[in-house]
Design a protein around this motif. Structure first.
Motif, PDB file in Angstrom:
ATOM      1  N   SER A 141       0.788  -1.232   0.000  1.00  0.00           N
ATOM      2  CA  SER A 141       0.000   0.000   0.000  1.00  0.00           C
ATOM      3  C   SER A 141       0.820   1.281   0.000  1.00  0.00           C
ATOM      4  O   SER A 141       0.274   2.349  -0.193  1.00  0.00           O
ATOM      5  N   GLY A 142       2.095   1.175   0.202  1.00  0.00           N
ATOM      6  CA  GLY A 142       2.909   2.380   0.285  1.00  0.00           C
ATOM      7  C   GLY A 142       3.467   2.796  -1.070  1.00  0.00           C
ATOM      8  O   GLY A 142       3.651   1.984  -1.957  1.00  0.00           O
ATOM      9  N   SER A 143       3.736   4.073  -1.200  1.00  0.00           N
ATOM     10  CA  SER A 143       4.351   4.602  -2.412  1.00  0.00           C
ATOM     11  C   SER A 143       5.865   4.545  -2.257  1.00  0.00           C
ATOM     12  O   SER A 143       6.407   4.921  -1.214  1.00  0.00           O
ATOM     13  N   ILE A 144       6.550   4.102  -3.290  1.00  0.00           N
ATOM     14  CA  ILE A 144       8.002   3.989  -3.231  1.00  0.00           C
ATOM     15  C   ILE A 144       8.642   5.360  -2.992  1.00  0.00           C
ATOM     16  O   ILE A 144       9.635   5.472  -2.284  1.00  0.00           O
ATOM     17  N   MET A 145       8.059   6.405  -3.560  1.00  0.00           N
ATOM     18  CA  MET A 145       8.614   7.744  -3.377  1.00  0.00           C
ATOM     19  C   MET A 145       8.565   8.183  -1.912  1.00  0.00           C
ATOM     20  O   MET A 145       9.493   8.824  -1.426  1.00  0.00           O
ATOM     21  N   THR A 146       7.505   7.816  -1.219  1.00  0.00           N
ATOM     22  CA  THR A 146       7.385   8.172   0.197  1.00  0.00           C
ATOM     23  C   THR A 146       8.543   7.573   0.983  1.00  0.00           C
ATOM     24  O   THR A 146       9.183   8.261   1.786  1.00  0.00           O
ATOM     25  N   TYR A 147       8.833   6.307   0.733  1.00  0.00           N
ATOM     26  CA  TYR A 147       9.905   5.635   1.472  1.00  0.00           C
ATOM     27  C   TYR A 147      11.286   6.107   1.019  1.00  0.00           C
ATOM     28  O   TYR A 147      12.210   6.184   1.835  1.00  0.00           O
ATOM     29  N   MET A 148      11.427   6.446  -0.251  1.00  0.00           N
ATOM     30  CA  MET A 148      12.707   6.974  -0.719  1.00  0.00           C
ATOM     31  C   MET A 148      13.004   8.327  -0.081  1.00  0.00           C
ATOM     32  O   MET A 148      14.122   8.572   0.375  1.00  0.00           O
ATOM     33  N   ILE A 149      12.003   9.190  -0.040  1.00  0.00           N
ATOM     34  CA  ILE A 149      12.183  10.507   0.578  1.00  0.00           C
ATOM     35  C   ILE A 149      12.490  10.359   2.066  1.00  0.00           C
ATOM     36  O   ILE A 149      13.398  11.011   2.595  1.00  0.00           O
ATOM     37  N   ALA A 150      11.744   9.487   2.748  1.00  0.00           N
ATOM     38  CA  ALA A 150      11.985   9.260   4.174  1.00  0.00           C
ATOM     39  C   ALA A 150      13.400   8.721   4.403  1.00  0.00           C
ATOM     40  O   ALA A 150      14.083   9.127   5.345  1.00  0.00           O
ATOM     41  N   GLY A 151      13.853   7.831   3.529  1.00  0.00           N
ATOM     42  CA  GLY A 151      15.205   7.277   3.650  1.00  0.00           C
ATOM     43  C   GLY A 151      16.284   8.321   3.448  1.00  0.00           C
ATOM     44  O   GLY A 151      17.278   8.356   4.181  1.00  0.00           O
ATOM     45  N   VAL A 152      16.093   9.185   2.471  1.00  0.00           N
ATOM     46  CA  VAL A 152      17.070  10.249   2.210  1.00  0.00           C
ATOM     47  C   VAL A 152      17.122  11.224   3.388  1.00  0.00           C
ATOM     48  O   VAL A 152      18.208  11.619   3.837  1.00  0.00           O
ATOM     49  N   ILE A 153      15.955  11.602   3.893  1.00  0.00           N
ATOM     50  CA  ILE A 153      15.905  12.521   5.043  1.00  0.00           C
ATOM     51  C   ILE A 153      16.562  11.883   6.262  1.00  0.00           C
ATOM     52  O   ILE A 153      17.369  12.519   6.953  1.00  0.00           O
ATOM     53  N   PHE A 154      16.244  10.605   6.538  1.00  0.00           N
ATOM     54  CA  PHE A 154      16.859   9.911   7.673  1.00  0.00           C
ATOM     55  C   PHE A 154      18.377   9.857   7.521  1.00  0.00           C
ATOM     56  O   PHE A 154      19.114  10.118   8.473  1.00  0.00           O
ATOM     57  N   THR A 155      18.841   9.522   6.324  1.00  0.00           N
ATOM     58  CA  THR A 155      20.288   9.421   6.091  1.00  0.00           C
ATOM     59  C   THR A 155      20.967  10.776   6.290  1.00  0.00           C
ATOM     60  O   THR A 155      22.035  10.851   6.916  1.00  0.00           O
ATOM     61  N   ALA A 156      20.355  11.840   5.796  1.00  0.00           N
ATOM     62  CA  ALA A 156      20.929  13.178   5.961  1.00  0.00           C
ATOM     63  C   ALA A 156      21.010  13.562   7.444  1.00  0.00           C
ATOM     64  O   ALA A 156      22.034  14.072   7.906  1.00  0.00           O
ATOM     65  N   ILE A 157      19.946  13.295   8.179  1.00  0.00           N
ATOM     66  CA  ILE A 157      19.951  13.604   9.619  1.00  0.00           C
ATOM     67  C   ILE A 157      21.003  12.778  10.343  1.00  0.00           C
ATOM     68  O   ILE A 157      21.729  13.290  11.202  1.00  0.00           O
ATOM     69  N   PHE A 158      21.130  11.513   9.978  1.00  0.00           N
ATOM     70  CA  PHE A 158      22.112  10.629  10.597  1.00  0.00           C
ATOM     71  C   PHE A 158      23.535  11.134  10.343  1.00  0.00           C
ATOM     72  O   PHE A 158      24.343  11.237  11.267  1.00  0.00           O
ATOM     73  N   VAL A 159      23.835  11.484   9.102  1.00  0.00           N
ATOM     74  CA  VAL A 159      25.179  11.959   8.752  1.00  0.00           C
ATOM     75  C   VAL A 159      25.470  13.288   9.455  1.00  0.00           C
ATOM     76  O   VAL A 159      26.564  13.477  10.009  1.00  0.00           O
ATOM     77  N   LEU A 160      24.518  14.204   9.442  1.00  0.00           N
ATOM     78  CA  LEU A 160      24.723  15.494  10.112  1.00  0.00           C
ATOM     79  C   LEU A 160      24.924  15.315  11.617  1.00  0.00           C
ATOM     80  O   LEU A 160      25.741  16.026  12.220  1.00  0.00           O
TER      81      LEU A 160
END
Length: 72
Positions: free
Chosen positions: A39-58
Motif C-alpha cells: 500500500s505504500g508509495s516507493i517515493m514516500t519511502y525513498m524521501i523518508a530514507g534520504v531525510i533519515f540518512t541526511a539527519i544521521f550523517v549530520l
C-alpha cells in the motif's frame, strides 16, 4: 472485501517513519514489510530514507566536531 480496504489504505506518517527506522537497522517485521510494499508509495519511502540518512550523517558530523573541539 476487507482485504481490499487494507490494501488501499496508505500507511500513516508514523508508520512510514517506523518502517524507515526499522529498515535502517534491519529489524523490519514481515507483516510491516508486506504492508509497505502493498500500500505504500516507493517515493514516500525513498524521501523518508534520504531525510533519515541526511539527519544521521549530520548528527555524526556534529558529534565528531564536538569531540574534536573539546580535545584542543
Amino acid at each position: 472485501m476487507e482485504d481490499e480496504n487494507k490494501k488501499a489504505a496508505k500507511p500513516s506518517f508514523g508508520q512510514v517513519i517506523i518502517s524507515t527506522l526499522a529498515a535502517a537497522i534491519g529489524v523490519q517485521s514481515n507483516k510491516n514489510r508486506e504492508r509497505d510494499f502493498q500500500s505504500g508509495s516507493i517515493m514516500t519511502y525513498m524521501i523518508a530514507g534520504v531525510i533519515f540518512t541526511a539527519i544521521f550523517v549530520l548528527t555524526l558530523v556534529l558529534i565528531v566536531k564536538v569531540v574534536l573541539g573539546n580535545m584542543g
